[in-house]
Design an enzyme around this catalytic site. Structure first.
Site, PDB file in Angstrom:
ATOM      1  N   GLU A 200       0.820  -1.219   0.000  1.00  0.00           N
ATOM      2  CA  GLU A 200       0.000   0.000   0.000  1.00  0.00           C
ATOM      3  C   GLU A 200       0.859   1.277   0.000  1.00  0.00           C
ATOM      4  OE1 GLU A 200      -4.127  -1.387   2.109  1.00  0.00           O
ATOM      5  OE2 GLU A 200      -2.496  -0.836   3.453  1.00  0.00           O
ATOM      6  N   GLU A 274      -6.804  -7.483  -1.279  1.00  0.00           N
ATOM      7  CA  GLU A 274      -7.459  -7.477   0.028  1.00  0.00           C
ATOM      8  C   GLU A 274      -8.941  -7.194  -0.171  1.00  0.00           C
ATOM      9  OE1 GLU A 274      -5.709  -4.933   2.941  1.00  0.00           O
ATOM     10  OE2 GLU A 274      -3.672  -5.709   2.631  1.00  0.00           O
TER      11      GLU A 274
END
Length: 636
Positions: A200, A274
């Site tokens: 991320e 995710e």
């Protein structure tokens, strides 16, 4: 002439035979690192090709689930992974926490519950592929996003950048980590089909060269499988690195997200790295849950869109010890001990309605084993446990901890302990002498919460919101004591470089900065608890016992131990240790009302329970067979 020609033909045929033989022999080697192929046909691996994944040239869909080995007792790894396979999933994803594997600079631990190789091999035996997410930053609601606290000893440190002090530490860590996993890659005969480049980074994006550096660091250490990145929609563009497949994270299926992926990397397979099956909880907030039917509808939409998916989390587990992370945007919020996450399996590994609904969805589109692994009722209620012994922190401190002396306060990470690596977690006690009373000002230098005492009298708290405290007047010189708790370092956002704990600067009494401190490091490691056992004098628990103090009792187990949950009703705030294992923090503000105690940490017969209570103690704790994670609030 004819015999000469025959000899030439025989030599030619012999030469051709040697060439063919050489091609066959040489073709059986993986020239990346000259590693002999363990299995025939493992040449291509996982490929991103023409809008789909191919595994060894065959069409492949990733149906993955996240389980973190460091949040689950090793004895339960196989159980959780068998249940993942039984749900219809084919791939395990896991993070790797740097701060556990290199707790002290230059000292690495891949043993016991940190045996990453054994975890990956367990997945392989169960029949799962593996996507490894090695960091170095992992977020994961884990202290400092998995980065070791000793990095913060450098006052100029710039985490997650190409700052030399950071990259040198990452290089040393990767040198050891990659040795553990390189032979477990698919093309080397193992189950690892892909690895993630950092995590991320688009939400951080402080250095345009950083992701290229991490990618290169992986490749130069013989990583040969498909590389991926992972970001939410807003971070996709900033977290992308050429040569790695971009994947996306979300909870609600918005078709525009997958279309946006196409604009970044045309004609590539789409993957949700995710898909959030639930959400984490913070102290003082609700217990977050995500509706099972809505979750399954979103998963179905992802699958119908032709994308691969990874369920984060399939099984959350527990933030044992002091390892929980925190968020700090408008206000500081520490993550609770439980990482149940309202996931597909509960914190203790039980099936949920989400599991059965997902299994039904995957039946027909995936390899779902039949029958389902048996549901084993392995929870026990051991009843009330009386705390029989007590010792005050003030009584035991001189015999357990040697104080450091300093004119100024020193933050936790820069204390001269742990072979120069500083203190990582737990509590730090600061003592100084004051001549009278007046107003104590923290100047926002308390990280994260300090109990304030004059001698042994508790007079209040200092934290992010309470930065002033009135000290009562008194005769002569008195000891001012600040017991400061590191409640968890931030794991997400751009505030990572400001996560030093303890007292991070001067504090003031009547506008004069205090000086000449004695500082006690209270990290409460196993060695500390072992020393505490033999400390004296432990005494009977008084009727109105107050902390900070340690309390001791015994949990009796008559038969084979089973999982249980400890309920601390009547206690205020602290930490629980069972047979030396740190179960984590409790706090009466909730939402969490029980602590998970795995059977594997119990033994038949006597089991020692030690509680460190900061303030108001009870007399008993309850062992129950049901968890209580707090008042539920639906997310989304």
């Amino acid at each position: 002439m004819w015999s000469c020609g025959g000899r030439r033909r025989r030599r030619l045929l012999g030469g051709l035979f040697l060439v063919v033989l050489a091609i066959v022999v040489l073709g059986r080697f993986n020239w990346s690192g000259l590693i002999p192929m363990r299995l025939r046909g493992r040449v291509l691996g996982l490929e991103a090709y023409d809008s789909q994944f191919l595994l060894e040239g065959n069409s492949f869909r990733i149906f993955g689930g996240s389980v973190h080995y460091f949040r689950v007792p090793r004895e339960y790894w196989k159980d959780r992974l068998i249940k993942m396979k039984a749900c219809g999933l084919n791939t395990l994803t896991t993070y790797v926490p740097w701060n556990l594997h290199e707790p002290v600079r230059g000292t690495f631990d891949f043993s016991g519950n940190l045996d990453l190789k054994a975890f990956i091999r367990t997945a392989e035996k169960v029949g799962l592929w593996v996507i490894l997410r090695p960091g170095p930053y992992i977020c994961s609601e884990w202290d400092l996003g998995g980065l070791p606290s000793w990095l913060l000893q450098d006052p100029e440190m710039q985490l997650r950048t190409t700052y030399k002090g950071f990259t040198e530490a990452v290089d040393a860590y990767f040198d050891h980590l990659m040795r553990e996993v390189v032979h477990l890659q698919y093309k080397n005969g193992g189950p690892i089909i892909a690895l993630q480049v950092e995590n991320e980074y688009g939400s951080y994006a402080e250095d345009p060269g950083y992701m290229k550096y991490i990618k290169k660091a992986l490749l130069k250490r013989r990583i040969i499988e498909l590389l991926m990145t992972s970001d939410n929609k807003d971070g996709l563009a900033s977290g992308f690195v050429p040569g790695a497949l971009a994947t996306v994270n979300f909870q609600k299926m918005d078709p525009g997200v997958l279309l946006y992926l196409d604009t970044m990397q045309d004609n590539m397979p789409k993957m949700v790295m995710e898909y959030w099956t639930g959400w984490f909880d913070s102290w003082g907030g609700p217990h977050n849950v995500f509706d099972a039917d809505e979750m399954v509808r979103n998963v179905e939409k992802v699958i119908k869109a032709g994308a691969s998916i990874n369920l984060y989390m399939f099984h959350g587990g527990t933030n044992f010890g002091f390892m929980n992370g925190a968020l700090h945007f408008d206000q500081y919020k520490a993550t609770i001990t439980s990482y149940d996450y309202d996931a597909v399996l509960t914190e203790s590994g039980d099936y949920t309605s989400k599991f059965f609904k997902l299994r039904e969805l995957f039946t027909g589109i995936a390899d779902v084993p039949h029958p389902l692994p048996p549901i084993i009722s392995n929870k026990a209620s051991y009843g009330a446990i009386l705390m029989q012994q007590y010792i005050s922190l003030w009584e035991v401190l001189p015999s357990l901890v040697e104080p450091m002396k300093s004119e100024h306060p020193i933050n936790m990470e820069n204390l001269p302990v742990n072979n120069g690596n500083g203190q990582g977690y737990g509590y730090t006690l600061y003592e100084t002498v004051i001549p009278g009373g007046g107003q104590l000002d923290s100047h926002n230098h308390v990280r994260d919460r300090a109990q304030v005492f004059v001698n042994t009298l508790h007079i209040g708290y200092l934290d992010y919101t309470e930065q002033h405290l009135q000290i009562p007047n008194g005769q002569g010189y008195r000891e001012l004591r600040l017991l400061v708790e590191n409640r968890g370092r931030v794991n997400y956002g751009r505030n990572l470089n400001n996560q030093r704990k303890g007292l991070i600067g001067n504090i003031f009494l009547n506008k004069t900065s205090l000086r000449n401190f004695k500082i006690y490091s209270l990290e409460m490691k196993p060695s500390f608890i072992e020393s505490l056992r033999g400390a004296s004098p432990w005494s009977a628990v008084p009727d109105s016992a107050m902390g900070p103090a340690f309390f001791r009792g015994t949990l009796e187990v008559q038969h084979m131990p089973q999982d249980t949950f400890l309920k601390l009703e009547g206690w205020e705030k602290g930490v629980v240790f069972v047979n030396g294992q740190n179960l984590g923090r409790y706090w009466k503000i909730g939402p969490q009302g029980t602590l998970y105690l795995p059977a594997t940490w119990l033994q038949q017969g006597h089991n020692e329970i030690i509680i460190f209570e900061e303030r108001a103690a009870g007399r008993i704790i309850q062992s129950t067979d049901l968890p209580f994670l707090g008042r539920s609030q639906y997310v989304g």
